[in-house]
Scaffold this motif. Structure first.
Motif, PDB file in Angstrom:
ATOM      1  N   VAL A 130      68.811  51.779  23.236  1.00  9.36           N
ATOM      2  CA  VAL A 130      69.925  52.294  22.220  1.00  9.36           C
ATOM      3  C   VAL A 130      70.645  51.308  21.439  1.00  9.36           C
ATOM      4  O   VAL A 130      70.742  51.103  20.348  1.00  9.36           O
ATOM      5  CB  VAL A 130      70.939  53.011  23.089  1.00  9.36           C
ATOM      6  CG1 VAL A 130      72.406  53.233  22.453  1.00  9.36           C
ATOM      7  CG2 VAL A 130      70.444  54.274  23.510  1.00  9.36           C
ATOM      8  N   GLY A 131      70.919  50.080  22.108  1.00  7.46           N
ATOM      9  CA  GLY A 131      71.246  48.677  21.281  1.00  7.46           C
ATOM     10  C   GLY A 131      70.441  48.244  20.471  1.00  7.46           C
ATOM     11  O   GLY A 131      70.973  47.887  19.516  1.00  7.46           O
ATOM     12  N   LEU A 134      70.497  51.118  17.705  1.00  5.86           N
ATOM     13  CA  LEU A 134      71.618  51.647  17.100  1.00  5.86           C
ATOM     14  C   LEU A 134      71.854  50.986  15.536  1.00  5.86           C
ATOM     15  O   LEU A 134      72.072  51.984  14.721  1.00  5.86           O
ATOM     16  CB  LEU A 134      72.735  51.365  17.674  1.00  5.86           C
ATOM     17  CG  LEU A 134      74.011  52.052  17.603  1.00  5.86           C
ATOM     18  CD1 LEU A 134      74.079  53.514  17.485  1.00  5.86           C
ATOM     19  CD2 LEU A 134      75.123  51.202  18.578  1.00  5.86           C
ATOM     20  N   PRO A 135      71.581  49.974  15.106  1.00  6.20           N
ATOM     21  CA  PRO A 135      71.649  49.478  13.958  1.00  6.20           C
ATOM     22  C   PRO A 135      70.651  50.453  12.904  1.00  6.20           C
ATOM     23  O   PRO A 135      71.165  50.387  11.613  1.00  6.20           O
ATOM     24  CB  PRO A 135      71.288  47.999  13.721  1.00  6.20           C
ATOM     25  CG  PRO A 135      71.493  47.650  15.095  1.00  6.20           C
ATOM     26  CD  PRO A 135      71.012  48.888  15.887  1.00  6.20           C
ATOM     27  N   TRP A 137      70.435  53.403  12.893  1.00 11.54           N
ATOM     28  CA  TRP A 137      70.802  54.835  12.600  1.00 11.54           C
ATOM     29  C   TRP A 137      71.692  54.804  11.701  1.00 11.54           C
ATOM     30  O   TRP A 137      72.284  56.072  11.270  1.00 11.54           O
ATOM     31  CB  TRP A 137      71.264  55.436  13.938  1.00 11.54           C
ATOM     32  CG  TRP A 137      70.682  55.458  15.173  1.00 11.54           C
ATOM     33  CD1 TRP A 137      69.210  55.412  15.012  1.00 11.54           C
ATOM     34  CD2 TRP A 137      70.864  55.540  16.672  1.00 11.54           C
ATOM     35  NE1 TRP A 137      68.408  55.493  16.207  1.00 11.54           N
ATOM     36  CE2 TRP A 137      69.572  55.620  17.132  1.00 11.54           C
ATOM     37  CE3 TRP A 137      71.853  55.598  17.215  1.00 11.54           C
ATOM     38  CZ2 TRP A 137      69.665  55.902  18.662  1.00 11.54           C
ATOM     39  CZ3 TRP A 137      72.026  55.957  18.630  1.00 11.54           C
ATOM     40  CH2 TRP A 137      70.500  56.014  19.246  1.00 11.54           C
ATOM     41  N   SER A 138      72.452  53.796  11.159  1.00 15.92           N
ATOM     42  CA  SER A 138      73.310  53.646   9.914  1.00 15.92           C
ATOM     43  C   SER A 138      72.465  53.329   8.531  1.00 15.92           C
ATOM     44  O   SER A 138      71.343  53.047   8.509  1.00 15.92           O
ATOM     45  CB  SER A 138      74.604  52.672  10.344  1.00 15.92           C
ATOM     46  OG  SER A 138      73.836  51.357  10.225  1.00 15.92           O
TER      47      SER A 138
END
Length: 317
Positions: A130-131, A134-135, A137-138
Motif C-alpha cells: 500500500v505504501g 499509494l503515490p 493512486w494520485s
C-alpha cells in the motif's frame, strides 16, 4: 447413462450456420484462442505499430526552410539535423537524466525491497504494498505541481533548511554549474528529485519480486562458508537480484526518457527530448524533425531491451 445423455445433448450440433460456427470454434481450442487475441492484435498492429511506421516514414522527409512546407521526398537530412550541437545536447541531456534517475532509483529501492522480501510478513507486507503503490493512486499532474510548490524558493523545503541553519548547504548545491539554478524548482536537481519520486515505485516492485525468489538458504550457506556480509551481497544476493533491478530500470529509464511534463513544470529552459518533440511539432511546425526526435528514444530503448533480455530481466517483470 443419464450423465452421458446430458453431455451428448450439450455438445450435440445445433441448427443454423451461426450455431454451427460457434460449435466448431468451441471444439477447436486453438481457433478459440486465436479469435480472443485477434482484436488486441489488430489494435496493436494497425493503431500502434501502424502509427510507429507512419512516424518513421515522416522522419525521412524534410521541411523547406523558406516556405516551411514538408517536402515528401526521402532524405537523411532531418537525421543530420539531430547531430547539430543544439539537438545533440538535448539528446545527451535526456539520456543523462534518465540514467541518473535509474541508478538512484536502484540504490534507494534495493534496501526497501530487501526489507519487504526478508522481514515484512502478513499485514506488514500488505502495508508495504500500500505504501509503495499509494503515490500511484494520485494524479500525475497533482504530484508534479505539489513538488513544484515544495521545491519553490518560498516552499517548505527551503523553510526546513532555514530552520536548521543549513541554507548555506542548499545555496552551495544550487550554485553548482549545469545542475544548479535560482531555486530547486528551476534546476536539474529539482527535476531529478521529482523524476525519482514519481518513478521509484516502478523500481521497488520488480526488485522486491526478484528478491522474493532468492532462497534464504543461499545467503546462509555463503555465511557458513566464511563470506562476509559485503561478499554475500556482492557475490550472491546482487547477481541473483540483478534481473529484477534491470527489469525496474526498463520502467524508470524509458519513462524518464520520454517524459516532457516534469521538465516543463520543474526545470529550466533547457529542453529534453519530449519537450523538443512538442516544440517542433506544435510551435515550429517541423513534423519531420519532431518524428526524428521520437525515433531516438525508440532506438535507445530497443538496444536497452535487447540487453535486458540477455540478462534475463523479463523473468522478473
Amino acid at each position: 447413462m443419464s450423465d452421458l445423455s446430458s453431455n451428448a445433448a450439450l455438445f450435440a450440433p445445433r441448427s443454423g450456420p451461426l450455431a454451427r460456427a460457434v460449435d466448431w470454434i468451441i471444439r477447436h481450442p486453438r481457433m478459440f484462442v486465436f479469435l480472443l487475441v485477434l482484436p488486441i492484435t489488430l489494435w496493436l498492429g494497425i493503431v500502434y505499430i501502424g502509427a510507429l511506421i507512419a512516424l518513421l516514414i515522416q522522419s525521412f522527409f524534410s521541411i523547406d526552410e523558406f516556405s516551411g512546407v514538408v517536402v515528401h521526398e526521402f532524405t537523411l537530412k532531418t537525421y543530420g539535423e539531430l547531430l547539430r550541437p543544439y539537438n545533440l545536447d538535448i539528446i545527451l541531456r535526456t539520456v543523462a537524466m534518465a540514467a541518473s534517475v535509474t541508478i538512484a532509483a536502484a540504490i534507494l529501492a534495493f534496501p526497501i525491497a530487501y526489507f519487504a522480501a526478508r522481514y515484512a510478513k502478513g499485514k506488514w507486507k500488505a502495508l508495504f504494498y500500500v505504501g509503495v503503490m499509494l503515490p500511484l493512486w494520485s494524479s500525475y499532474l497533482v504530484k508534479v505541481y505539489a513538488w513544484k510548490l515544495v521545491l519553490a524558493k518560498e516552499g517548505i523545503l527551503n523553510w526546513i533548511f532555514a530552520k536548521l541553519h543549513l541554507t548555506w548547504l542548499l545555496d552551495g548545491f544550487l550554485s553548482l554549474p549545469v545542475i544548479g539554478g535560482n531555486s530547486l524548482s528551476v534546476s536539474y536537481i529539482g527535476t531529478f528529485l521529482v523524476f525519482l519520486y514519481i518513478w521509484l515505485p516502478y523500481m521497488i516492485i520488480p526488485v522486491q519480486a526478484a528478491l522474493e525468489r532468492v532462497s534464504k538458504d543461499l545467503t546462509e550457506a555463503a555465511s557458513d562458508l566464511g563470506a562476509t556480509p559485503r561478499q554475500n551481497f556482492r557475490m550472491v544476493l546482487l547477481p541473483l537480484a540483478l534481473p529484477g533491478v534491470v527489469a525496474g530500470s526498463i520502467f524508470t529509464f524509458s519513462l524518464t526518457l520520454g517524459d516532457y511534463i516534469v521538465p516543463q513544470i520543474v526545470g529550466n529552459s533547457r529542453l529534453f527530448i519530449g519537450q523538443a518533440v512538442y516544440t517542433q511539432q506544435g510551435t515550429a511546425g517541423n513534423i519531420p524533425l519532431a518524428a526524428a526526435f521520437t525515433v531516438v528514444p525508440i532506438v535507445i530503448m530497443g538496444i536497452y531491451l535487447w540487453g535486458a533480455r540477455k540478462m534475463g530481466a523479463f523473468d522478473a517483470l
